[in-house]
Every structure is written in C-alpha cells, then in structure tokens.
Design a protein around this motif. Structure first.
Motif, PDB file in Angstrom:
ATOM      1  N   ASP A 289      49.473  33.809  68.609  1.00  0.00           N
ATOM      2  CA  ASP A 289      49.483  33.039  67.542  1.00  0.00           C
ATOM      3  C   ASP A 289      50.149  33.641  66.315  1.00  0.00           C
ATOM      4  O   ASP A 289      50.469  35.020  66.177  1.00  0.00           O
ATOM      5  CB  ASP A 289      48.104  32.925  66.793  1.00  0.00           C
ATOM      6  N   ARG A 290      50.947  32.887  65.513  1.00  0.00           N
ATOM      7  CA  ARG A 290      52.064  33.305  64.852  1.00  0.00           C
ATOM      8  C   ARG A 290      51.551  33.043  63.202  1.00  0.00           C
ATOM      9  O   ARG A 290      50.922  32.157  62.854  1.00  0.00           O
ATOM     10  CB  ARG A 290      53.374  32.458  64.686  1.00  0.00           C
ATOM     11  N   PRO A 291      51.772  33.921  62.338  1.00  0.00           N
ATOM     12  CA  PRO A 291      51.196  33.965  60.930  1.00  0.00           C
ATOM     13  C   PRO A 291      52.178  33.117  60.082  1.00  0.00           C
ATOM     14  O   PRO A 291      53.421  33.291  60.162  1.00  0.00           O
ATOM     15  CB  PRO A 291      51.371  35.603  60.266  1.00  0.00           C
ATOM     16  N   LEU A 292      51.643  32.283  59.208  1.00  0.00           N
ATOM     17  CA  LEU A 292      52.299  31.610  58.371  1.00  0.00           C
ATOM     18  C   LEU A 292      52.202  31.743  56.715  1.00  0.00           C
ATOM     19  O   LEU A 292      52.642  31.070  55.873  1.00  0.00           O
ATOM     20  CB  LEU A 292      51.683  29.822  58.611  1.00  0.00           C
ATOM     21  N   GLY A 293      51.294  32.741  56.568  1.00  0.00           N
ATOM     22  CA  GLY A 293      51.206  33.288  55.028  1.00  0.00           C
ATOM     23  C   GLY A 293      49.919  33.639  55.002  1.00  0.00           C
ATOM     24  O   GLY A 293      48.991  33.686  55.882  1.00  0.00           O
ATOM     25  N   HIS A 294      49.537  34.327  53.860  1.00  0.00           N
ATOM     26  CA  HIS A 294      48.256  34.752  53.523  1.00  0.00           C
ATOM     27  C   HIS A 294      47.852  34.639  51.951  1.00  0.00           C
ATOM     28  O   HIS A 294      48.682  34.613  51.163  1.00  0.00           O
ATOM     29  CB  HIS A 294      47.862  36.168  53.879  1.00  0.00           C
ATOM     30  N   VAL A 295      46.501  34.862  51.553  1.00  0.00           N
ATOM     31  CA  VAL A 295      45.926  34.612  50.343  1.00  0.00           C
ATOM     32  C   VAL A 295      44.948  35.578  50.299  1.00  0.00           C
ATOM     33  O   VAL A 295      44.088  35.976  51.192  1.00  0.00           O
ATOM     34  CB  VAL A 295      45.252  33.352  50.017  1.00  0.00           C
ATOM     35  N   GLU A 296      44.682  36.752  49.191  1.00  0.00           N
ATOM     36  CA  GLU A 296      43.971  37.622  48.987  1.00  0.00           C
ATOM     37  C   GLU A 296      42.888  37.136  48.073  1.00  0.00           C
ATOM     38  O   GLU A 296      43.268  36.701  46.952  1.00  0.00           O
ATOM     39  CB  GLU A 296      44.632  38.958  48.648  1.00  0.00           C
ATOM     40  N   LEU A 297      41.537  37.780  48.072  1.00  0.00           N
ATOM     41  CA  LEU A 297      40.669  37.204  47.037  1.00  0.00           C
ATOM     42  C   LEU A 297      39.546  38.683  47.193  1.00  0.00           C
ATOM     43  O   LEU A 297      38.916  38.938  48.148  1.00  0.00           O
ATOM     44  CB  LEU A 297      39.787  35.962  47.359  1.00  0.00           C
ATOM     45  N   GLY A 298      39.391  39.285  46.152  1.00  0.00           N
ATOM     46  CA  GLY A 298      38.575  40.660  45.803  1.00  0.00           C
ATOM     47  C   GLY A 298      37.270  40.097  45.640  1.00  0.00           C
ATOM     48  O   GLY A 298      36.682  38.904  44.952  1.00  0.00           O
ATOM     49  N   VAL A 299      36.259  40.776  46.315  1.00  0.00           N
ATOM     50  CA  VAL A 299      34.826  40.285  46.169  1.00  0.00           C
ATOM     51  C   VAL A 299      34.218  40.595  44.730  1.00  0.00           C
ATOM     52  O   VAL A 299      33.502  39.880  44.488  1.00  0.00           O
ATOM     53  CB  VAL A 299      34.100  41.312  47.042  1.00  0.00           C
ATOM     54  N   SER A 300      34.978  41.449  44.039  1.00  0.00           N
ATOM     55  CA  SER A 300      34.626  41.856  42.613  1.00  0.00           C
ATOM     56  C   SER A 300      34.704  40.249  41.923  1.00  0.00           C
ATOM     57  O   SER A 300      34.277  40.174  40.690  1.00  0.00           O
ATOM     58  CB  SER A 300      35.448  42.883  42.129  1.00  0.00           C
ATOM     59  N   ALA A 301      35.775  39.605  42.036  1.00  0.00           N
ATOM     60  CA  ALA A 301      35.816  38.350  41.637  1.00  0.00           C
ATOM     61  C   ALA A 301      34.706  37.308  41.579  1.00  0.00           C
ATOM     62  O   ALA A 301      34.638  36.180  41.076  1.00  0.00           O
ATOM     63  CB  ALA A 301      37.408  37.607  41.726  1.00  0.00           C
ATOM     64  N   LEU A 302      33.890  37.556  42.662  1.00  0.00           N
ATOM     65  CA  LEU A 302      32.871  36.639  42.964  1.00  0.00           C
ATOM     66  C   LEU A 302      31.325  36.993  42.763  1.00  0.00           C
ATOM     67  O   LEU A 302      30.424  36.531  42.418  1.00  0.00           O
ATOM     68  CB  LEU A 302      32.880  36.169  44.532  1.00  0.00           C
ATOM     69  N   ALA A 303      31.315  38.420  42.641  1.00  0.00           N
ATOM     70  CA  ALA A 303      30.071  39.100  42.400  1.00  0.00           C
ATOM     71  C   ALA A 303      30.056  40.243  41.571  1.00  0.00           C
ATOM     72  O   ALA A 303      31.303  40.695  41.444  1.00  0.00           O
ATOM     73  CB  ALA A 303      29.191  39.424  43.634  1.00  0.00           C
ATOM     74  N   GLU A 304      28.934  40.724  40.966  1.00  0.00           N
ATOM     75  CA  GLU A 304      28.954  41.942  40.098  1.00  0.00           C
ATOM     76  C   GLU A 304      27.701  42.511  40.005  1.00  0.00           C
ATOM     77  O   GLU A 304      26.528  41.884  40.527  1.00  0.00           O
ATOM     78  CB  GLU A 304      29.192  41.285  38.428  1.00  0.00           C
ATOM     79  N   ALA A 305      27.646  43.862  39.884  1.00  0.00           N
ATOM     80  CA  ALA A 305      26.293  44.442  39.641  1.00  0.00           C
ATOM     81  C   ALA A 305      25.324  43.819  38.674  1.00  0.00           C
ATOM     82  O   ALA A 305      25.717  43.367  37.273  1.00  0.00           O
ATOM     83  CB  ALA A 305      26.722  45.908  39.349  1.00  0.00           C
ATOM     84  N   THR A 306      24.145  43.784  38.996  1.00  0.00           N
ATOM     85  CA  THR A 306      22.841  43.280  38.130  1.00  0.00           C
ATOM     86  C   THR A 306      23.030  44.273  37.049  1.00  0.00           C
ATOM     87  O   THR A 306      23.074  45.440  37.278  1.00  0.00           O
ATOM     88  CB  THR A 306      21.902  43.199  39.029  1.00  0.00           C
ATOM     89  N   ALA A 307      22.680  43.591  35.698  1.00  0.00           N
ATOM     90  CA  ALA A 307      22.571  44.718  34.644  1.00  0.00           C
ATOM     91  C   ALA A 307      21.420  45.640  34.796  1.00  0.00           C
ATOM     92  O   ALA A 307      20.389  45.323  35.592  1.00  0.00           O
ATOM     93  CB  ALA A 307      22.087  43.735  33.479  1.00  0.00           C
ATOM     94  N   ALA A 308      21.742  46.754  34.226  1.00  0.00           N
ATOM     95  CA  ALA A 308      20.655  47.887  34.368  1.00  0.00           C
ATOM     96  C   ALA A 308      19.410  47.718  33.663  1.00  0.00           C
ATOM     97  O   ALA A 308      18.155  47.755  34.406  1.00  0.00           O
ATOM     98  CB  ALA A 308      20.948  49.214  33.851  1.00  0.00           C
ATOM     99  N   ASP A 309      19.185  46.753  32.823  1.00  0.00           N
ATOM    100  CA  ASP A 309      18.024  46.266  32.115  1.00  0.00           C
ATOM    101  C   ASP A 309      17.285  45.140  32.817  1.00  0.00           C
ATOM    102  O   ASP A 309      16.206  44.577  32.510  1.00  0.00           O
ATOM    103  CB  ASP A 309      18.122  46.000  30.683  1.00  0.00           C
ATOM    104  N   ASP A 310      18.082  44.483  33.625  1.00  0.00           N
ATOM    105  CA  ASP A 310      17.264  43.428  34.640  1.00  0.00           C
ATOM    106  C   ASP A 310      16.289  43.830  35.381  1.00  0.00           C
ATOM    107  O   ASP A 310      16.322  44.540  36.401  1.00  0.00           O
ATOM    108  CB  ASP A 310      18.489  42.784  35.222  1.00  0.00           C
ATOM    109  N   PRO A 311      15.120  43.305  35.467  1.00  0.00           N
ATOM    110  CA  PRO A 311      14.155  43.484  36.184  1.00  0.00           C
ATOM    111  C   PRO A 311      14.122  43.270  37.595  1.00  0.00           C
ATOM    112  O   PRO A 311      13.369  43.867  38.295  1.00  0.00           O
ATOM    113  CB  PRO A 311      12.538  42.827  35.509  1.00  0.00           C
TER     114      PRO A 311
END
Length: 675
Positions: free
Chosen positions: A620-642
């Motif tokens: 199979d031959r490549p036609l191009g690509h797109v990158e997406l960082g996981v940090s743009a979709l999720a984040e660490a829960t706040a420290a004071d969040d139960p």
C-alpha cells in the motif's frame, strides 16, 4: 573649451590608463603566483620549523604529564587483561624522553572538494639523534624507556622485568579531514601511512638494565618482530586502508557502541533443509541470531526430527547501527555432542532505513557456497525515542515502561580486605543481574582494593517500575570457590533518580566497607502498551473515540493509469497500527462515517492518521498524514477534584476537526473527523 580643459582631460585619461594597467598587472601577477603556489603544493614539500620550535618547547612541559596519564590508563588495562598463566603485569616506568617528535615536511593536496582538507606529513621520533641539539640539551637529554614487571606463579611468585628503550620511529602519514558546519567543525579524520614506517628499539626481556640482553642481537628475530607489527598495522592504517576517527560523534559524548534501537525478529519457519543428522535421520534445527561477525545474541528452541521446522518465535536484539548483515544460522541440536551448523541465511539491515517493518522475508540458506533451503522471517526496527526540538528547546520524552537501559560499572573503592583472611589480596570483578538473571561480568582487577572496570552493558527492560538490578562484587580465587565481597540491590527507578540528583556511588551490603560507582541511562523505546507479548501489559489511561467522516481531494497516485486512488485511513501510535477504516475504491473524495476506538497510554502520545492507497498485489502507498496530540483531547483531573483518585484523566469534550493532509513538504486535500 580652450587648451587648458584639453590638458586636464588628457591628464585624467592618462591617470586612468596608468591606474588600470597597474591594477591589471597586479591581478595577473597574483593569479600566476597563486597557480604556481598550487602547483608547488603538489610537487614540493614545505618545512614546519615554526611547529617544531613550538613542539620542542611544549614537549618539556607536556611529556611528564602525558607519560603519567599513559601509565595510569595502561595500568588498569594490564590489570584486567593479564593472561591466566601470569599473576600480574605492572607498568613501573614509562617515559617518552626529553626530545620532542619532529615534523620533517608537509605536503598539501589543493585539488580536493571544498569540504575536504588533505595533507601528507613526514613524522619522525629519533631521541638518539643529537645533531639538532645544543651541547647542554644533548648532555641533559633522556631517552624513551618502558619497564614492565611480570609476576609469575601463584602464591610463591617471581618478578621478571622487561625493558624497552631507545625507541626510534619515522614514516609518512596522510591525513584527510572532512569539514562540517557544526561543532567541532571537523567531522571525520582519516589517517593512513603511505608506506611502511621504520621502527627500531632495544628490547631486553630478561635481566632489565643490569643483565639485560637485546633480542635484536639474535639473528632473524628483530625482522620477524618488525614484520609482525607491519602485518597487524597494515590492514588498519597502511594505504589504501585508513584508520577513521569520527570526531563529531566523539565530541558529542555518545558512546560508539550505544544502542539506537531494537530489532524484533519473528522466526517463522524453514523449508527444504538439505541435511541429515550424523548417523542418519532428519535434523533437530534451531536458529541462532547474530549481527555481522558477532557471537550469537539469541536462539530459538529446537524442533525435533524435521526438515520443515516451524518456530513462530519472536526475539529482540539491540542494534547500534543499521549496517552490516543480520545472520541467521541454522544449527542441528545434539544433546550429547557439539551442535552442527547446517547453513546461514543473511539479510542486509540497511533495508530497514526504507521500511522499518519488513514482513514475509524469504532468505536462502547457504553452506559452503551451496543452497541448503529457505528461511522465512519478519523483521521490525523500533528506534529509541529522541526529544523533538521545538523553538530551539528539546521537548520532554514520553513516559514509557519499555526501553533500553545502559549501565556502566565504572569502579569500586574501599573493598573489604578481610574477605581474604590469608593474603588480604583481592582480585575483584563484578557480576550484573537483572531480576535475578545474570547478564554481564566485568574483567578482573588484580591485586587492588580499588579496581577500575569501565564496563558497559545494555539490555531491554520490559517493565521499568518493577525492574531490580543486583551487582555482586566477587573475589576471583582461581581454583577455589569465588566468595562475594559485597553486593548492592537497587531498583531501576532509584538508579535513574540518583542520576538526576548527580549521585553515582552506592554502598555495598554484606561487608564492612566498600562502594561501587554505577551510571545508568534510560532510553525509551518506540513501542506502545506492551513489548508485543514479551512484556507486562500496561493498561491504557483511556480510549479516544474518532468518527472518521470523509476526506476531500486526496492525492491521486493512479492518475497515470487512468484510475483513481483507493483510500483508507489507518491510525498509528508509536509506529503501531491501532485501527483502520474500510477501503473506498476509485474515489478522491471518500466518505467513511466510521467510528474507531484507540487506546492511549499517556497524554504525550500522538495519534497519526495516515491516508493510504490500497494495493491488491503490492505494498500500500501513502497519500499523506494528519497528526493529533492526545493532550488536545484529554487533561489531568484537577488535584482538588474528589473523583481524581478513580479518574485521573478527563475528556476535554467532543471537537470537530478539518485538517489539511500533509504530503512531504506540502499539503494535498483535507480530512474531516470528530474526536
């Protein structure tokens, strides 16, 4: 205008003419002198009196320091390289004399490439020649002198001095330097002798200075030693062979033998093995893995009584460069005698530069130039991760539990001499264990309580959090059982933390005194989640749900044949395929509307959406690509969040994306999806 203006005009023209002629003659003379100088550089040699004058003065200061440095370095090498039939070898005296080396002549080669500098140096070291010395210098000079003391025997020993003095050397050396734009601005230095150098010396192997006898007096022995030296140096640095120094790599501080990644070798099967066991019957074949001419690194289990073995075993091997051959040797297993080699299948590692994952390789097995069957295997290369440079600063590496560990056992100090109650004399070496599995042993440092080993070892760590390193310092007792002087049990995480804090000395346990110096380096590997079944599974921190909607105006790689691309999307993390869409045939504006679920293990990971053209018979031959960082979709829960204890990460919400598809250094088409 009058005669006055005519005279002024004539004077101006005369001055301009004379100035132009003078400038032309000067430039022509400079050009001719420059060309003549280039010709002289090739045909003639020049002296280096200014350099010899500097060496003569500098040698008086530097020679004692150089001799002391060589003595200290060689002493440890001799201690760890003493043959078994000798008790010890010690360098007691080393001096290069008071007369400096001399540069006889220099010839430069101007007709080279712009980034190449090539010279030929005539070099001599003749400490007995006093013709160019003053009376005072000749009276106070000392000749080179090397004195070795060899202890023979065990327990009851005898010391025998070996003396080498009056060393003389002369030869012509060609030096080629390749320049570069980055520090140190000299990338590679190639050194070779254009002809055999002249070497002379006085060797007294018995008796030393008092009763020593020069072996040169024995007919035929001196030429034999000289020819032996030439036979050793010839393949290394006699023209056309060159001795290469990579200054750029040496100055970077990166060890030359450090691993750049891991080879994953899946040995599938072999067929048509043309061999029989000694005594008749089908062989019991297994595969031994080696790189180049090195020893075996891994091996499969044997398959009994078959010429068509199937292994389906995966092995992991560290590599320091993608050069040379991967040699897969087929052996016949024998329980009561030495195993017999059936043949070798070789494969060039540089093919991994084009494609890091090679599947379904079929290589011929050869033995004594004859074909002995076929071997089928897969090879993949997983490089160690290197920090990306953003705005001139390195980005932090992703947190991985799988990586390459480099441990260097440098030295030990203050070893407990009471462990040898008889002589207080310790011949120490160290053994390295990882999770109670032995992997490495250092050379033996003889007759010292502070041995220096400088012994590196690299290995693949599949579970960083639970890896425990054990170092045992042992006294070599020859025929008796070797006792443990002391040991250290350290978690790998603690060793890496100690490196961050600048600590590399660790106290030995099980003894009254003793410390050992260890350095540790962690190099994360480009593998996601697990070591393909060879490591403990690491649970993901969550799932990324992607609705792959469509692509617009993708690259057409089949236009030359009158068709259109057959695009699909595959999602990759750290070079591992995690999900893929269906293939849309003959369409440059495909619509998928397909959900994909991708497990992720860190906020630092990047989703790599690669647009591919499906091929039925070829790759199979490549036609191009797109990158997406996981940090743009999720984040660490706040420290004071139960809820942080149960859910350490939280989603940033559904986001639509319309991203240009990158093709090499440009873009072609757009990708529409939500995540």
């Amino acid at each position: 205008m009058g005669w006055g203006w005519i005279l002024v005009l004539l004077a101006f023209c005369c001055t301009y003419y004379s100035t132009s002629i003078e400038r032309f003659r000067r430039r022509a003379r400079d050009d001719m002198q420059r060309e003549l100088a280039k010709a002289r550089l090739v045909d003639e040699t020049e002296t280096a009196d200014w350099m010899n004058n500097f060496l003569r003065r500098f040698w008086q200061i530097y020679e004692p320091v150089l001799s002391t440095t060589i003595m200290n370095s060689v002493a440890q090498v001799l201690s760890t390289s003493t043959p078994a039939f000798l008790d010890s070898i010690q360098l007691t005296t080393f001096s290069l004399g008071t007369k400096a080396p001399h540069i006889d002549h220099v010839r430069t080669y101007p007709h080279t490439e712009d980034d190449i500098v090539m010279m030929e140096w005539g070099i001599s070291f003749t400490p007995n020649d006093v013709t160019d010395m003053t009376y005072r210098e000749a009276r106070e000079k000392t000749n080179p002198k090397i004195l070795l003391e060899i202890r023979i025997g065990k327990g009851l020993t005898a010391t025998m001095p070996i003396l080498v003095e009056d060393i003389t050397f002369s030869g012509k050396m060609k030096i080629r330097m390749k320049l570069t734009g980055t520090f140190p601005h000299i990338q590679i230095v190639d050194i070779c002798f254009t002809e055999k150098p002249w070497i002379d010396y006085v060797l007294k192997p018995v008796g030393g200075e008092t009763l020593g006898f020069d072996v040169a007096s024995i007919p035929g022995l001196s030429p034999f030693i000289r020819d032996t030296v030439h036979s050793i140096l010839g393949p290394m640095m006699y023209e056309p062979n060159v001795f290469t120094l990579n200054l750029e790599q040496l100055m970077s501080g990166v060890p030359l033998d450090t691993a750049i990644g891991v080879l994953q070798i899946t040995l599938i099967s072999a067929s048509g093995i043309k061999a029989n066991k000694i005594g008749g019957g089908a062989p019991d074949p297994y595969v031994s893995v080696a790189i180049g001419n090195n020893l075996s690194l891994e091996r499969t289990s044997p398959r009994m009584d078959t010429r068509t073995p199937v292994w389906n075993e995966t092995k992991f091997v560290l590599v320091s460069a993608l050069t040379g051959d991967l040699n897969l040797s087929i052996w016949d297993f024998n329980e009561h005698r030495k195993d017999h080699e059936l043949g070798v299948a070789s494969w060039e590692l540089n093919k991994l530069n084009e494609d890091a994952s090679q599947e379904g390789i079929v290589a011929k097995i050869f033995q004594d130039g004859k074909e002995r069957g076929e071997l089928k295997f897969d090879v993949s290369f997983f490089p160690v991760l290197k920090p990306a440079i953003v705005d001139g600063k390195p980005e932090p590496l992703p947190e991985t539990s799988i990586g390459v560990v480099r441990i260097v056992l440098h030295q030990a100090k203050e070893l407990d001499a009471s462990k040898n109650a008889i002589s207080k004399d310790i011949n120490s070496f160290a053994k390295l264990f990882v999770n109670d599995k032995f992997i490495h042993s250092t050379p033996v440092g003889k007759h010292t309580l502070k041995p220096i080993w400088e012994s590196p070892k690299e290995f693949i760590c599949a579970d960083r959090a639970n890896c425990v390193v054990t170092i045992k310092v042992i006294d070599d007792r020859d025929f008796l059982k070797d006792p443990v002087i002391g040991y250290a049990n350290i978690k790998l995480e603690d060793m890496l933390q100690a490196k961050k804090e600048g600590r590399d000395w660790f106290t030995l346990s099980g003894c009254q005194s003793g410390r050992i110096r260890i350095s540790t380096e962690w190099k994360p590997l480009d593998m996601a989640g697990s070591l393909h079944g060879a490591a403990k599974y690491v649970p993901p921190i969550g799932l990324v749900r992607v609705l792959m909607q469509k692509a617009v105006d993708v690259k057409n790689v089949e236009g030359g044949l009158g068709g259109k691309s057959d695009p699909y999307i595959r999602v990759m993390i750290n070079n591992t395929i995690m999900a893929r869409t269906e293939v849309i045939n003959n369409n440059l504006n495909p619509v998928w509307d397909q959900f994909m679920y991708i497990p992720v293990h860190s906020l630092r990971e990047t989703l790599f959406f690669e647009v591919m053209d499906y091929q039925h018979l070829t790759k199979d031959r490549p036609l191009g690509h797109v990158e997406l960082g996981v940090s743009a979709l999720a984040e660490a829960t706040a420290a004071d969040d139960p809820a942080r204890a149960k859910y350490p990460f939280q989603s940033c919400g559904l986001k639509p994306y319309k991203v240009p598809i990158k093709v090499d250094n440009t873009t072609k088409g757009e990708l529409y999806f939500t995540a």
